[in-house]
Scaffold this motif. Sequence first.
Motif, PDB file in Angstrom:
ATOM      1  N   MET A  80      -6.206   5.665  -1.866  1.00 45.74           N
ATOM      2  CA  MET A  80      -7.269   4.663  -1.991  1.00 45.74           C
ATOM      3  C   MET A  80      -8.420   5.154  -2.869  1.00 45.74           C
TER       4      MET A  80
ATOM      5  N   CYS B  25     -13.428   2.539  -2.435  1.00 42.98           N
ATOM      6  CA  CYS B  25     -12.653   1.603  -1.616  1.00 42.98           C
ATOM      7  C   CYS B  25     -13.495   1.104  -0.451  1.00 42.98           C
TER       8      CYS B  25
ATOM      9  N   LYS C   3       0.822  -1.217   0.000  1.00 43.45           N
ATOM     10  CA  LYS C   3       0.000   0.000   0.000  1.00 43.45           C
ATOM     11  C   LYS C   3       0.853   1.263   0.000  1.00 43.45           C
TER      12      LYS C   3
END
Length: 357
Positions: free
Chosen positions: A210, A221, A205
Motif C-alpha cells: 500500500m 494510503c 489487493k
Amino acid sequence: MLYTYSKSSVTPTWFQDFVSAMVSGVLRARSEQVPASTWQAVLPAAHESELLGRRGLESRYEDLKKASLTLSPEDARQNLLATASSSFYEDVLSGAVDYRVSFAATAPFNMALKDLLGFSFKLLREIKNTPGDILSLRDELYRRAYEAMPEHVCPFCGLSTFGAPHPDMPREALDHYLSLSVYPLFGSHLPNLVPMCHACNSSFKLATDMLIADDGTPRVCVDPHGSQTAKISLANSEPFGNGLLPRWVIDFDPALDAFETWDQVFKIRLRYQENALNTNFKGWLDVFARWVKTSSVDVHDSNAVSVALSRWAAIIGGFDDRGFIKKPMFEMLASSALRPDDVGTRVTQFVQTLCAL
Ligand SMILES: [Zn+2]
C-alpha cells in the motif's frame, strides 16, 4: 475508502501482547548480547497451559532466536526502539516513518519474523481472549467491526455485502493491510487486520504494498481506522459519450492522493464503471421512470426533468443497492438536463421518452 472502521472495534488482547513480548525479548537479548529467554520463560503465567503445547509456535520462536544472531547488536537495539514505540504502526501507515529504515532486519531475521507472525495470525482462529468467550480472537475482531459498520458492505468497494458473524457461517477475510511479506512485524497486529470482501482481498489487493507503487516510488494510503472517506462524483461525465451509455468520469471527493492509491490497488474506477454504472444504467433509469409514472411527477420541460431527477437522487443514496454511486449518476443527469447545449435537450427528451413508455 467509502467508510472507515471504528477504532473501538480493535482492542488489545493478551495474545497480541505476548507475541510482541516474544519479538522484543529476542531483540533485547541480541542488543545486550545475552541469550534470549527459553520458551517456558516467555509464557505468560495466566496463559501457560494454553500455550505450552503449541509446538508450532515454540519452534518458530526458537527459529527467531537463531535468526536474531544475524543482526548486529546495534541493529537489534534500533529495531527494539521501533517496536517499543506505541505509534510505530500508525507512523509507518501515515508515511511519517519508513519501515525498512526504522526496522533494519537481515533477510534471515525477516524470514523468521514472517514465519512466527504469520503463524500467530493463523492462531487467532483458535485462541480466545478469555476462557468463557464463544468466539476466537479473529471472529471476535470481525464481530466488533461488523457491529460498528454503518452498513454491512465492504468499505473498500461498496459492491459486496458482508455476512453476519455466526459460528456456522464463514466470515469475511481479514486482510493484512500492510502485507505480511513486506511488513512482517505487523503480521498479527490487530489494527493491521481489516475485514475485506473476497473480491477486494483475493482478486485485487493480494499482497500489494500500500505504501510503495509498482514503479518503486512511495505513495500514501488511507488508514482503514482513520477519518478519510471518499464520496463519488460523476459530475464531469458526458451523458451521451459512449453510444447508449454515458462516458463516465469518476472523481473522488475530496481529491486526495490516498484515494488514488485506493483506486490503483482496488481498481475502483474500473469496477464502478463496468460492474455498477454500465451494468445498471438502464435498470436504474427504469425504476426512476416507474416512480415518475406512478407518482405523476412532472417532466414536461428541462427544468421539470432536472427537478424530478434531483428529487429521485435525494430519495436514493447511502450504501443500500449501491446508492453511493447511483445517487451521483442521477445528480449528473439532473445538472445535464439544464445544459444550454443540445446535450441538455437530448437528456430532457431521453428522460421524457423513458417516462412515457
Ligand atoms: Zn470489497
